[in-house]
Design a protein around this motif. Structure first.
Motif, mmCIF file in Angstrom:
data_model
loop_
_atom_site.group_PDB
_atom_site.id
_atom_site.type_symbol
_atom_site.label_atom_id
_atom_site.label_comp_id
_atom_site.label_asym_id
_atom_site.label_seq_id
_atom_site.Cartn_x
_atom_site.Cartn_y
_atom_site.Cartn_z
ATOM 1 N N HIS A 179 -15.293 4.507 -9.106
ATOM 2 C CA HIS A 179 -15.704 4.259 -10.485
ATOM 3 C C HIS A 179 -17.190 4.509 -10.712
ATOM 4 C CE1 HIS A 179 -11.826 2.604 -11.774
ATOM 5 N NE2 HIS A 179 -11.771 1.981 -10.606
ATOM 6 N N PHE A 180 -17.987 4.521 -9.646
ATOM 7 C CA PHE A 180 -19.432 4.755 -9.812
ATOM 8 C C PHE A 180 -19.995 5.651 -8.709
ATOM 9 C CE2 PHE A 180 -18.375 0.637 -8.014
ATOM 10 C CZ PHE A 180 -18.998 0.653 -6.783
ATOM 11 N N ASP A 181 -19.141 6.494 -8.156
ATOM 12 C CA ASP A 181 -19.563 7.427 -7.115
ATOM 13 C C ASP A 181 -20.378 8.564 -7.741
ATOM 14 O OD1 ASP A 181 -19.887 9.133 -5.009
ATOM 15 O OD2 ASP A 181 -17.754 9.491 -4.649
ATOM 16 N N PRO A 182 -21.669 8.741 -7.372
ATOM 17 C CA PRO A 182 -22.487 9.797 -7.984
ATOM 18 C C PRO A 182 -22.077 11.203 -7.546
ATOM 19 C CG PRO A 182 -23.717 8.716 -6.234
ATOM 20 C CD PRO A 182 -22.445 7.938 -6.399
ATOM 21 N N ASN A 183 -21.295 11.317 -6.470
ATOM 22 C CA ASN A 183 -20.889 12.629 -5.953
ATOM 23 C C ASN A 183 -19.412 12.926 -6.188
ATOM 24 O OD1 ASN A 183 -22.915 11.556 -3.291
ATOM 25 N ND2 ASN A 183 -23.556 13.051 -4.804
ATOM 26 N N LEU A 232 -10.167 6.751 -18.130
ATOM 27 C CA LEU A 232 -11.613 6.562 -18.065
ATOM 28 C C LEU A 232 -11.939 5.086 -17.891
ATOM 29 C CD1 LEU A 232 -12.841 8.990 -20.892
ATOM 30 C CD2 LEU A 232 -12.831 9.357 -18.404
ATOM 31 N N SER A 233 -12.890 4.811 -17.010
ATOM 32 C CA SER A 233 -13.278 3.416 -16.743
ATOM 33 C C SER A 233 -14.377 2.985 -17.703
ATOM 34 C CB SER A 233 -13.754 3.279 -15.293
ATOM 35 O OG SER A 233 -14.834 4.156 -15.040
ATOM 36 N N ARG A 261 -16.159 -0.976 -14.272
ATOM 37 C CA ARG A 261 -17.159 -0.553 -13.285
ATOM 38 C C ARG A 261 -17.827 -1.758 -12.621
ATOM 39 N NH1 ARG A 261 -18.024 3.901 -16.787
ATOM 40 N NH2 ARG A 261 -19.512 2.708 -18.039
ATOM 41 N N LYS A 262 -18.158 -2.762 -13.414
ATOM 42 C CA LYS A 262 -18.791 -3.951 -12.844
ATOM 43 C C LYS A 262 -17.845 -4.688 -11.904
ATOM 44 C CE LYS A 262 -22.183 -4.760 -16.501
ATOM 45 N NZ LYS A 262 -22.656 -5.679 -17.558
ATOM 46 N N GLN A 263 -16.576 -4.763 -12.286
ATOM 47 C CA GLN A 263 -15.581 -5.409 -11.425
ATOM 48 C C GLN A 263 -15.414 -4.627 -10.127
ATOM 49 O OE1 GLN A 263 -11.791 -5.923 -13.306
ATOM 50 N NE2 GLN A 263 -10.893 -7.034 -11.582
ATOM 51 N N SER A 264 -15.407 -3.298 -10.238
ATOM 52 C CA SER A 264 -15.276 -2.452 -9.042
ATOM 53 C C SER A 264 -16.499 -2.567 -8.147
ATOM 54 C CB SER A 264 -15.054 -0.993 -9.452
ATOM 55 O OG SER A 264 -13.849 -0.840 -10.150
ATOM 56 N N GLY A 278 -27.199 3.369 -13.234
ATOM 57 C CA GLY A 278 -25.963 2.600 -13.119
ATOM 58 C C GLY A 278 -25.134 2.934 -11.897
ATOM 59 N N SER A 279 -25.539 3.966 -11.139
ATOM 60 C CA SER A 279 -24.752 4.364 -9.962
ATOM 61 C C SER A 279 -25.132 3.523 -8.753
ATOM 62 C CB SER A 279 -24.976 5.849 -9.641
ATOM 63 O OG SER A 279 -26.323 6.089 -9.291
ATOM 64 N N THR A 280 -24.286 3.563 -7.756
ATOM 65 C CA THR A 280 -24.537 2.878 -6.488
ATOM 66 C C THR A 280 -24.584 3.924 -5.381
ATOM 67 O OG1 THR A 280 -23.460 0.820 -7.164
ATOM 68 C CG2 THR A 280 -23.624 1.235 -4.806
#
Length: 430
Positions: free
Chosen positions: A57-61, A69-70, A75-78, A185-187
Motif C-alpha cells: 500500500h505504500f511501497d515506493p518501488n 485503490l487504497s 494505508r495507515k492501517q497497513s 508518505g512512503s515508507t
C-alpha cells in the motif's frame, strides 16, 4: 560490550555440529533436521507474504496495479501492521534496536571519513534503526593533509536495518519543499553492512553534506590570501580610479576625473580579474563539496545490501536461519542429556539439579548455560543464546515435553514421526 544473540555459524554447520554430538544417531538426526527446517521455512513463508501484502500500500518501488485503490485509512492501517510485523521479523533475526541515546551519540561523534552531515528529522513520521553484530575495529586514517597516519578504534555494526516513514505531502507543501529523492508518505526499508557507529547519520535518505569548520577555515584562508595578492598586483589601478570617481561624486574632491580610453581598459581588465578570482574561489568551494558527496556516495554504494521489499527476503532468510539454529541446538543438547541419563552417564550430572536428574532433562537456565559454555569452550565463541525462543518453538511443535520447569526432549524417532505427521495433516479436505 554486551553479548549478541546472533549465532555466527551457518545452518548447515550447526547441523553438522549436532550430528557430531549425536554420533550414533547420525542418519535419523539428518531426517529430523530436514523436517524441522522445512516446517520453520513454511512458517516464514506465510510471514513474508503478510509483510508483502501490508507493504504494497505504500511501497515506493511498486510496479503492479491495485484492483481497489487504497485510501489514507487503509494505508495507515497497513503501515501499522507492517511496522509490527517488521519489528517481530528483526527480533527473530536477532537484531537489536538502536536506542535513541546511541543514535544521538552517533550524530555527535566525528565521522570517520571526515564528512559533516545535516539531517532534517522533522521530515520523518517514524524512524527506527536496528543493528546486529557489534565489534571494535581499528582503522588507519590520514591527518594533517595526508602527511600523518593515525590509528583509530571505533564501534562497528556488522548489519544495520533502517525503517523510515516520511510525513505526508501536505507537510512538504507547507514547508515549501518538493522532495526529489523520496515520495511523501512512503515508507523505505534499507539494509546496510559494516557501518561505523559514528557514521549512522549517513544512512538517512535526506542527509546533506555540510562544510566542517576546518574546511571553511581552509577555504577562507585561501580566498583571503589569493584576494590580497590580486588586490595588490591586479586591482590597484582600478581601485584608485573607482576611489577618484566616488570622491568627486560625493564632493570630497574638486578636481574633475578625466575618463580616458586607457583608464577604461585598465578598469575593465581589473574587473575581469576580480570576477575571475571570485568564480575560481566559488568553483573551489563547489568542488570540495562535490568531493565530500562522492565520498559519501562511494561509502554507501559498498555498504548497501538491499532496499525496500527486497529487504524482506534477506531478513526472512536471516530469521529463518536463526530460528533453525536455535531449535536444533536446544533439541540436540536436551536429547544428549536424555541419552546420557538413559545410559547412566555422569557427563552432565554434576551440573544438574535433583529435579533435572529425576526428569531426565534440563531447565531453560541450565540449557542456556550448557550451550553458551559449549560455544565458549569448544568454539571460542561468546554469545547470548536465546533459550526462551528456542524452547517455545520446540514445545509448540511437540518435540519437547515440559515437566514442571524441566524440559525433556522426545526420542528422536518420535520427534521425526511428529514432524512427518504435521506435513501429512497440514491440509485437510473440507
Amino acid at each position: 560490550m554486551p553479548l549478541e544473540r546472533f549465532i555466527p555459524y551457518r545452518k548447515c554447520d550447526v547441523i553438522t555440529l549436532c550430528e557430531n554430538l549425536l554420533a550414533r544417531e547420525h542418519a535419523d538426526f539428518r531426517t529430523f533436521a530436514t523436517l524441522l527446517v522445512s516446517r520453520i521455512h513454511y512458517k516464514y513463508h506465510e510471514q513474508l507474504e503478510a509483510l508483502k501484502d501490508s507493504y504494497s500500500h505504500f511501497d515506493p518501488n511498486k510496479d503492479t496495479r491495485d484492483l481497489q485503490l487504497s485510501n489514507d485509512a487503509m494505508r495507515k492501517q497497513s503501515q501499522k501492521a507492517f511496522s509490527l510485523g517488521f519489528a517481530q521479523l528483526l527480533n527473530a533475526a536477532n537484531f537489536e534496536k538502536v536506542t535513541d541515546d546511541d543514535l544521538e551519540a552517533a550524530l555527535n561523534e566525528e565521522s570517520l571519513f571526515k564528512v559533516r552531515l545535516a539531517v532534517s528529522f522533522e521530515d520523518f513520521e517514524d524512524v527506527v534503526f536496528y543493528r546486529r553484530g557489534e565489534s571494535i575495529k581499528t582503522e588507519t586514517i590520514r591527518t594533517f593533509f595526508g602527511l600523518r597516519k593515525k590509528q583509530v578504534s571505533f564501534t562497528n555494526y556488522d548489519k544495520v536495518a533502517v525503517y523510515i516513514t516520511f510525513k505526508d505531502e501536505a507537510y512538504f507543501k507547507e514547508k515549501g519543499q518538493k522532495p526529489v529523492t523520496f515520495k511523501p508518505g512512503s515508507t523505505i526499508v534499507k539494509l546496510f553492512q559494516n557501518v561505523p557507529k559514528a557514521d549512522l547519520e549517513m544512512l538517512f535518505p535526506n542527509s546533506e553534506v555540510k562544510m566542517r569548520p576546518l574546511d571553511k577555515l581552509i577555504i577562507s584562508a585561501s580566498a583571503a590570501i589569493g584576494g590580497t595578492v590580486v588586490l595588490v598586483t591586479k586591482l590597484g589601478a582600478s581601485l584608485l580610479l573607482m576611489a577618484s570617481f566616488l570622491a568627486f561624486w560625493l564632493g570630497f574632491k574638486d578636481d574633475e576625473v578625466e575618463l580616458t580610453k586607457q583608464s577604461l581598459i585598465t578598469f575593465g581588465i581589473g574587473m575581469g580579474v576580480f570576477g575571475s578570482f571570485v568564480f575560481k574561489e566559488w568553483t573551489k568551494f563547489k568542488n570540495r563539496k562535490i568531493r565530500f558527496m562522492k565520498a559519501l556516495s562511494d561509502n554507501l554504494y559498498f555498504k548497501n545490501l538491499d532496499n525496500n521489499a527486497g529487504v524482506f527476503h534477506t531478513l526472512i532468510d536471516a530469521a529463518e536461519e536463526e530460528d533453525c539454529k536455535e531449535a536444533l541446538l536446544a533439541y540436540t543438547f536436551l536429547l544428549k542429556c536424555s541419552v546420557a541419563f538413559s545410559e547412566n552417564s555422569t557427563a552432565l550430572g554434576a551440573s544438574l539439579s535433583e529435579n533435572e536428574i529425576a526428569a531426565g532433562g534440563m531447565t531453560s537456565a541450565t540449557l542456556d548455560s550448557v550451550i553458551e559454555s559449549y560455544f565458549s569452550e569448544e568454539l571460542n565463541c561468546a554469545l547470548d543464546f536465546d533459550v526462551t525462543d528456542a524452547i517455545n518453538k520446540l514445545v509448540d511443535m511437540e518435540l519437547v515435553e515440559q515437566d514442571g520447569d524441566v524440559f525433556v526432549a522426545r526420542a528422536l524417532n518420535d520427534a521425526v514421526k511428529t514432524l512427518d505427521d504435521y506435513w501429512d495433516n497440514i491440509y485437510q479436505p473440507v
